[in-house]
Design a protein around this motif. Structure first.
Motif, PDB file in Angstrom:
ATOM      1  N   GLN A 116     -28.683  48.742 -60.492  1.00 36.35           N
ATOM      2  CA  GLN A 116     -27.731  49.457 -59.652  1.00 36.35           C
ATOM      3  C   GLN A 116     -26.404  49.476 -60.385  1.00 36.35           C
ATOM      4  OE1 GLN A 116     -27.848  48.760 -55.213  1.00 36.35           O
ATOM      5  NE2 GLN A 116     -28.623  46.808 -55.953  1.00 36.35           N
ATOM      6  N   LYS A 133     -31.689  45.637 -58.832  1.00 38.32           N
ATOM      7  CA  LYS A 133     -31.970  46.166 -57.496  1.00 38.32           C
ATOM      8  C   LYS A 133     -32.035  44.985 -56.534  1.00 38.32           C
ATOM      9  CE  LYS A 133     -34.780  50.000 -57.314  1.00 38.32           C
ATOM     10  NZ  LYS A 133     -36.075  50.691 -57.534  1.00 38.32           N
ATOM     11  N   SER A 136     -33.514  42.555 -50.549  1.00 39.78           N
ATOM     12  CA  SER A 136     -33.127  42.157 -49.192  1.00 39.78           C
ATOM     13  C   SER A 136     -31.953  41.191 -49.277  1.00 39.78           C
ATOM     14  CB  SER A 136     -34.307  41.487 -48.484  1.00 39.78           C
ATOM     15  OG  SER A 136     -34.565  40.228 -49.077  1.00 39.78           O
ATOM     16  N   ARG A 150     -22.814  40.231 -51.370  1.00 40.33           N
ATOM     17  CA  ARG A 150     -22.971  40.700 -49.992  1.00 40.33           C
ATOM     18  C   ARG A 150     -22.036  41.889 -49.727  1.00 40.33           C
ATOM     19  NH1 ARG A 150     -21.455  36.518 -47.584  1.00 40.33           N
ATOM     20  NH2 ARG A 150     -23.442  35.439 -47.731  1.00 40.33           N
ATOM     21  N   TYR A 153     -23.617  44.817 -51.445  1.00 41.28           N
ATOM     22  CA  TYR A 153     -24.827  45.215 -50.719  1.00 41.28           C
ATOM     23  C   TYR A 153     -24.483  46.034 -49.479  1.00 41.28           C
ATOM     24  CZ  TYR A 153     -29.157  44.651 -48.008  1.00 41.28           C
ATOM     25  OH  TYR A 153     -30.283  44.871 -47.256  1.00 41.28           O
ATOM     26  N   TYR A 154     -23.555  45.528 -48.664  1.00 41.66           N
ATOM     27  CA  TYR A 154     -23.201  46.239 -47.435  1.00 41.66           C
ATOM     28  C   TYR A 154     -22.436  47.528 -47.715  1.00 41.66           C
ATOM     29  CZ  TYR A 154     -24.984  42.614 -44.359  1.00 41.66           C
ATOM     30  OH  TYR A 154     -25.804  41.752 -43.687  1.00 41.66           O
ATOM     31  N   VAL A 156     -22.851  49.493 -50.276  1.00 43.78           N
ATOM     32  CA  VAL A 156     -23.871  50.454 -50.690  1.00 43.78           C
ATOM     33  C   VAL A 156     -24.629  50.978 -49.466  1.00 43.78           C
ATOM     34  CG1 VAL A 156     -26.077  50.679 -51.924  1.00 43.78           C
ATOM     35  CG2 VAL A 156     -24.106  49.622 -53.057  1.00 43.78           C
ATOM     36  N   GLN A 157     -24.991  50.091 -48.541  1.00 43.29           N
ATOM     37  CA  GLN A 157     -25.704  50.511 -47.334  1.00 43.29           C
ATOM     38  C   GLN A 157     -24.862  51.483 -46.502  1.00 43.29           C
ATOM     39  OE1 GLN A 157     -28.956  49.634 -46.790  1.00 43.29           O
ATOM     40  NE2 GLN A 157     -28.712  48.711 -48.793  1.00 43.29           N
ATOM     41  N   VAL A 158     -23.601  51.143 -46.284  1.00 43.22           N
ATOM     42  CA  VAL A 158     -22.717  52.004 -45.492  1.00 43.22           C
ATOM     43  C   VAL A 158     -22.500  53.347 -46.192  1.00 43.22           C
ATOM     44  CG1 VAL A 158     -20.346  52.266 -44.626  1.00 43.22           C
ATOM     45  CG2 VAL A 158     -21.591  50.140 -44.253  1.00 43.22           C
ATOM     46  N   THR A 159     -22.363  53.325 -47.509  1.00 44.67           N
ATOM     47  CA  THR A 159     -22.159  54.566 -48.253  1.00 44.67           C
ATOM     48  C   THR A 159     -23.387  55.469 -48.134  1.00 44.67           C
ATOM     49  OG1 THR A 159     -20.714  53.366 -49.772  1.00 44.67           O
ATOM     50  CG2 THR A 159     -21.444  55.535 -50.464  1.00 44.67           C
ATOM     51  N   HIS A 160     -24.576  54.873 -48.209  1.00 42.83           N
ATOM     52  CA  HIS A 160     -25.801  55.664 -47.999  1.00 42.83           C
ATOM     53  C   HIS A 160     -25.795  56.304 -46.609  1.00 42.83           C
ATOM     54  CE1 HIS A 160     -27.704  53.474 -51.392  1.00 42.83           C
ATOM     55  NE2 HIS A 160     -28.438  54.564 -51.479  1.00 42.83           N
ATOM     56  N   ILE A 161     -25.479  55.514 -45.610  1.00 44.77           N
ATOM     57  CA  ILE A 161     -25.449  56.015 -44.229  1.00 44.77           C
ATOM     58  C   ILE A 161     -24.428  57.141 -44.101  1.00 44.77           C
ATOM     59  CG2 ILE A 161     -24.799  55.398 -41.855  1.00 44.77           C
ATOM     60  CD1 ILE A 161     -25.942  52.572 -42.499  1.00 44.77           C
TER      61      ILE A 161
END
Length: 170
Positions: A116, A133, A136, A150, A153-154, A156-161
């Motif tokens: 990543q 990568k 979890s 962390r 990780y978060y 990246v998750q929020v940006t995807h959303i």
């Protein structure tokens, strides 16, 4: 980090008019600074080079590419111009995450599973991260820098959303 990310945000498709470009350059001093974000996640395996990549460019363009060769899929590429409010919200999300204070020296190195990359330019700050990568939160917790990883990780998750509804509707 707040998830009120779609409030008063809209997407502009196609080319930006001269007026839209002028408006996108207006705003507070923080908003006038350069802004760029690029995220890549991928690996090279039995189906070739598979990856997902997106970038927010300084001119308001969002570029997206998704390459999966599974079952002979072809690369998906999309480009849209974003409303200045969308870019402001993206900047706010990044600023509130405090990712610019982090360092990837103690994060897992990219490996055969994949890598990543996250590159951000905000104003005078420019930072790049590279890590493996993350499967979890267990991977995050077992790293040498669980707090920093962390945040990554978060974010990246929020940006995807944040970007997937924009990409899907364009």
């Amino acid at each position: 980090m707040t998830l009120a990310i779609f409030e008063n945000c809209s997407v502009l498709e196609g080319k930006q008019s001269r007026e839209e470009k002028r408006v996108s350059r207006m705003g507070s001093e923080e908003e006038k600074g350069e802004f760029y974000l690029r995220y890549y996640v991928g690996h090279k395996g039995k189906f070739g080079h598979e990856f997902l990549e997106f970038e927010f460019r300084p001119d308001g363009k969002l570029r997206y590419a998704n390459n999966s060769n599974y079952k002979n899929d072809t690369i998906i590429r999309k480009e849209v111009y974003l409303n200045p409010a969308v870019l402001r919200e993206c900047r706010r999300i990044i600023a509130e995450s405090e990712i610019m204070k982090e360092d990837d020296n103690n994060w897992p190195e990219p490996d055969r599973v994949g890598r990543q990359e996250l590159e951000i330019v905000m104003g005078n700050e420019h930072i790049s991260f590279t890590t493996s990568k993350i499967g979890s939160l267990v991977d995050v917790q077992s790293s040498a820098d669980p707090d920093g990883l962390r945040i990554f990780y978060y974010l990246v998750q929020v940006t995807h959303i944040y970007i997937f509804p924009i990409i899907i509707t364009s």
